[in-house]
Design a protein around this motif. Structure first.
Motif, mmCIF file in Angstrom:
data_model
loop_
_atom_site.group_PDB
_atom_site.id
_atom_site.type_symbol
_atom_site.label_atom_id
_atom_site.label_comp_id
_atom_site.label_asym_id
_atom_site.label_seq_id
_atom_site.Cartn_x
_atom_site.Cartn_y
_atom_site.Cartn_z
ATOM 1 N N PRO A 15 0.773 -1.248 0.000
ATOM 2 C CA PRO A 15 0.000 0.000 0.000
ATOM 3 C C PRO A 15 0.804 1.296 0.000
ATOM 4 O O PRO A 15 0.202 2.367 0.066
ATOM 5 N N TRP A 16 2.127 1.217 -0.082
ATOM 6 C CA TRP A 16 2.920 2.450 0.008
ATOM 7 C C TRP A 16 3.417 2.917 -1.361
ATOM 8 O O TRP A 16 3.647 2.117 -2.263
ATOM 9 N N CYS A 17 3.587 4.230 -1.480
ATOM 10 C CA CYS A 17 4.182 4.812 -2.684
ATOM 11 C C CYS A 17 5.005 6.025 -2.260
ATOM 12 O O CYS A 17 4.869 6.513 -1.123
ATOM 13 N N ILE A 18 5.848 6.504 -3.159
ATOM 14 C CA ILE A 18 6.677 7.669 -2.842
ATOM 15 C C ILE A 18 5.810 8.909 -2.702
ATOM 16 O O ILE A 18 5.991 9.727 -1.799
ATOM 17 N N ARG A 19 4.836 9.031 -3.607
ATOM 18 C CA ARG A 19 3.927 10.180 -3.585
ATOM 19 C C ARG A 19 2.605 9.760 -4.206
ATOM 20 O O ARG A 19 2.586 9.034 -5.204
ATOM 21 N N LYS A 20 1.520 10.194 -3.625
ATOM 22 C CA LYS A 20 0.197 9.857 -4.130
ATOM 23 C C LYS A 20 -0.085 10.666 -5.399
ATOM 24 O O LYS A 20 -0.053 11.903 -5.384
ATOM 25 N N CYS A 21 -0.370 9.966 -6.491
ATOM 26 C CA CYS A 21 -0.673 10.657 -7.744
ATOM 27 C C CYS A 21 -2.077 11.263 -7.685
ATOM 28 O O CYS A 21 -2.984 10.667 -7.085
ATOM 29 N N SER A 28 -3.527 3.472 -1.620
ATOM 30 C CA SER A 28 -2.100 3.743 -1.552
ATOM 31 C C SER A 28 -1.853 4.908 -0.603
ATOM 32 O O SER A 28 -2.663 5.826 -0.492
ATOM 33 N N HIS A 29 -0.709 4.849 0.078
ATOM 34 C CA HIS A 29 -0.400 5.817 1.126
ATOM 35 C C HIS A 29 1.059 6.243 0.979
ATOM 36 O O HIS A 29 1.934 5.403 0.766
ATOM 37 N N GLN A 30 1.292 7.534 1.110
ATOM 38 C CA GLN A 30 2.651 8.047 0.944
ATOM 39 C C GLN A 30 3.547 7.517 2.053
ATOM 40 O O GLN A 30 3.203 7.577 3.237
ATOM 41 N N ALA A 31 4.696 7.013 1.659
ATOM 42 C CA ALA A 31 5.655 6.475 2.620
ATOM 43 C C ALA A 31 6.552 7.607 3.090
ATOM 44 O O ALA A 31 7.575 7.916 2.472
ATOM 45 N N ASN A 32 6.169 8.257 4.195
ATOM 46 C CA ASN A 32 6.937 9.397 4.694
ATOM 47 C C ASN A 32 8.222 8.955 5.385
ATOM 48 O O ASN A 32 9.212 9.666 5.390
ATOM 49 N N ASN A 33 8.178 7.781 5.978
ATOM 50 C CA ASN A 33 9.347 7.245 6.660
ATOM 51 C C ASN A 33 9.664 5.884 6.060
ATOM 52 O O ASN A 33 9.100 5.484 5.057
ATOM 53 N N ASP A 34 10.578 5.168 6.680
ATOM 54 C CA ASP A 34 10.917 3.846 6.187
ATOM 55 C C ASP A 34 9.702 2.925 6.238
ATOM 56 O O ASP A 34 8.932 2.927 7.209
ATOM 57 N N ILE A 35 9.526 2.125 5.199
ATOM 58 C CA ILE A 35 8.442 1.147 5.154
ATOM 59 C C ILE A 35 8.755 0.020 6.141
ATOM 60 O O ILE A 35 9.882 -0.487 6.156
ATOM 61 N N PRO A 36 7.786 -0.383 6.969
ATOM 62 C CA PRO A 36 8.025 -1.490 7.910
ATOM 63 C C PRO A 36 8.029 -2.835 7.178
ATOM 64 O O PRO A 36 7.142 -3.672 7.354
ATOM 65 N N ALA A 38 9.843 -5.724 7.115
ATOM 66 C CA ALA A 38 9.878 -7.037 7.761
ATOM 67 C C ALA A 38 8.539 -7.365 8.423
ATOM 68 O O ALA A 38 8.035 -8.488 8.313
ATOM 69 N N ASP A 39 7.951 -6.372 9.087
ATOM 70 C CA ASP A 39 6.657 -6.595 9.743
ATOM 71 C C ASP A 39 5.565 -6.871 8.716
ATOM 72 O O ASP A 39 4.681 -7.701 8.943
ATOM 73 N N TYR A 40 5.623 -6.167 7.586
ATOM 74 C CA TYR A 40 4.584 -6.349 6.572
ATOM 75 C C TYR A 40 4.690 -7.720 5.915
ATOM 76 O O TYR A 40 3.673 -8.387 5.689
ATOM 77 N N ILE A 41 5.894 -8.170 5.627
ATOM 78 C CA ILE A 41 6.072 -9.492 5.024
ATOM 79 C C ILE A 41 5.599 -10.574 5.989
ATOM 80 O O ILE A 41 4.947 -11.549 5.579
ATOM 81 N N ALA A 42 5.888 -10.399 7.276
ATOM 82 C CA ALA A 42 5.407 -11.370 8.269
ATOM 83 C C ALA A 42 3.888 -11.375 8.334
ATOM 84 O O ALA A 42 3.253 -12.435 8.454
ATOM 85 N N ALA A 43 3.283 -10.179 8.239
ATOM 86 C CA ALA A 43 1.821 -10.091 8.263
ATOM 87 C C ALA A 43 1.218 -10.737 7.021
ATOM 88 O O ALA A 43 0.176 -11.403 7.098
ATOM 89 N N LEU A 44 1.853 -10.556 5.853
ATOM 90 C CA LEU A 44 1.353 -11.184 4.626
ATOM 91 C C LEU A 44 1.349 -12.704 4.752
ATOM 92 O O LEU A 44 0.403 -13.375 4.323
ATOM 93 N N ARG A 45 2.403 -13.247 5.348
ATOM 94 C CA ARG A 45 2.446 -14.707 5.531
ATOM 95 C C ARG A 45 1.307 -15.159 6.445
ATOM 96 O O ARG A 45 0.627 -16.145 6.173
ATOM 97 N N GLN A 46 1.092 -14.417 7.540
ATOM 98 C CA GLN A 46 0.016 -14.768 8.457
ATOM 99 C C GLN A 46 -1.344 -14.667 7.774
ATOM 100 O O GLN A 46 -2.219 -15.530 7.953
ATOM 101 N N ASP A 47 -1.518 -13.628 6.976
ATOM 102 C CA ASP A 47 -2.751 -13.416 6.228
ATOM 103 C C ASP A 47 -3.012 -14.602 5.288
ATOM 104 O O ASP A 47 -4.116 -15.166 5.253
#
Length: 393
Positions: A15-21, A28-36, A38-47
């Motif tokens: 869901p992240w992008c550098i800037r929302k067009c 989609s959501h602007q990634a103002n800081n570092d994308i999490p 490792a946590d997101y990949i772990a959540a995708l596996r759980q999902d």
């Protein structure tokens, strides 16, 4: 008519992008800081583990990483979720794995890594080769980066590339649109998604709409572009999809042929056939990335209509018999070749007699036809597709 299990695909939303067009209405959501990451990949596996039973013994025929901008993730992260998906559900031989990427230099550096991780189809969001138009569209790349991205992708080993290109842009003339399309053709992608810019709600353009070309110019752009693509050997097989040498998007074909798909990630949607219950289930995941990540570490459980539990669940519903004809035709009639006649009964559980009178009336008006065993729109029907679909409401 008993429902039959169709092929199964997997959609993975980042869901992240550098800037929302300003034209984008996707989750989609602007990634103002570092994308999490490792946590997101772990959540995708759980999902995916929670949805594992919905595969019902099927293996995955295609995977699509969409967004947002999936290429913001590292190649290692993409590779990990592919390993997880193969372990949890399994892959059919010759699976198609597509990843959406932007032409920015940052993403280009990863292309070789994505290919090594198992991605075998790249979809590059060019939108235009005109720097002025790219600026108006809020894109973070320029013409030179777009051209370089395709070259880098080829060097990385990608032999199946789609380019996304828009037309009907603010102030665009027929000549401007032709120049964009000609440049795309010269890059020799296997597939082109060439579609008209539309203004959607919940976008910046909806709040402050740009001045778009008049209808007559839009029609001229469409007609001239289709002639140009045909002359270059691209088959127009779906409303806005063109392919050389039958290299159609297998993932999108599964959607249009009313196949099943699991959706994982923030805001992802899925569709699953349940033959034992004679039902078709639609389900979607919680939309906001923060809520999605919170769900991975909380005890909250969402139970859908079939008792299926998934902590990321945003909701679900069953497709009723009254809505199935329209749902099926909204997808199937996008395809110029249509779909096999038997798919209607196999994938809706309804006998064709349920729509026979409606179909016959449309056929009498030369809007649809049953030809070579396929239900399909005629050229006239494609032109007035919305009118055709209204008949199934």
């Amino acid at each position: 008519m008993p429902l039959q299990l169709p092929p199964l695909a997997l959609y993975i939303h980042v869901p992240w992008c550098i800037r929302k067009c300003p034209y984008c209405d996707f989750n989609s959501h602007q990634a103002n800081n570092d994308i999490p990451e490792a946590d997101y990949i772990a959540a995708l596996r759980q999902d995916l583990a929670c949805d594992q039973s919905l595969a019902q013994g099927r293996k995955i025929t295609s995977i699509f990483f969409g967004g947002g901008t999936p290429s913001l993730l590292s190649a290692q992260a993409i590779g990990q979720i592919l390993v997880d998906a193969e372990q949890l559900i399994g892959f059919e031989p010759h699976i198609e794995i597509t990843l959406e990427a932007n032409p920015g230099t940052f993403e280009q550096e990863k292309f070789s890594g994505f290919r090594a991780a198992g991605v075998n189809r790249l979809s590059i969001g060019i939108q235009s080769f005109n720097d002025q138009q790219l600026h108006l569209l809020g894109r973070v790349h320029g013409r030179d980066e777009a051209l370089r991205a395709v070259n880098v992708a080829r060097k990385a080993g990608f032999d199946n590339i789609n380019l996304d290109l828009m037309h009907g842009l603010p102030g665009q003339s027929v000549g401007d649109a032709q120049a964009d399309l000609q440049q795309a053709i010269e890059l020799e992608p296997e597939h082109l998604s060439w579609y008209q810019l539309t203004i959607e709600q919940n976008t910046a353009f909806y709040s402050a709409p740009p001045v778009l070309p008049e209808e007559e110019i839009l029609a001229d752009i469409q007609d001239a572009g289709q002639l140009l693509l045909a002359a270059a050997g691209y088959e127009h097989y779906e409303i806005s999809a063109y392919a050389r040498a039958k290299q159609f998007s297998r993932h999108n074909l599964n959607y249009w042929e009313f196949g099943d798909y699991l959706g994982i990630g923030a805001g992802a949607h899925g569709k699953v056939t349940l033959p034992e219950q004679q039902n078709i289930l639609r389900l979607w995941k919680t939309r906001l990335p923060k809520h999605y990540l919170d769900a991975a570490t909380s005890a909250r459980i969402s139970t859908n209509l079939q008792g299926h539990q998934n902590p990321f669940g945003g909701g679900s519903d069953l497709l009723g018999e009254e809505s199935l004809p329209l749902e099926f035709m909204m997808n199937a009639l996008r395809l110029h070749r249509g779909v096999p006649e038997q798919y209607f009964a196999q994938r809706t559980g309804l006998d064709f007699s349920a729509i026979a009178s409606c179909w016959d009336e449309l056929a009498r008006k030369k809007l649809v036809e049953l030809a070579d065993g396929a239900l399909r729109p005629t050229p006239l029907g494609r032109r007035f597709l919305n009118r055709v679909l209204q008949a199934f409401m």
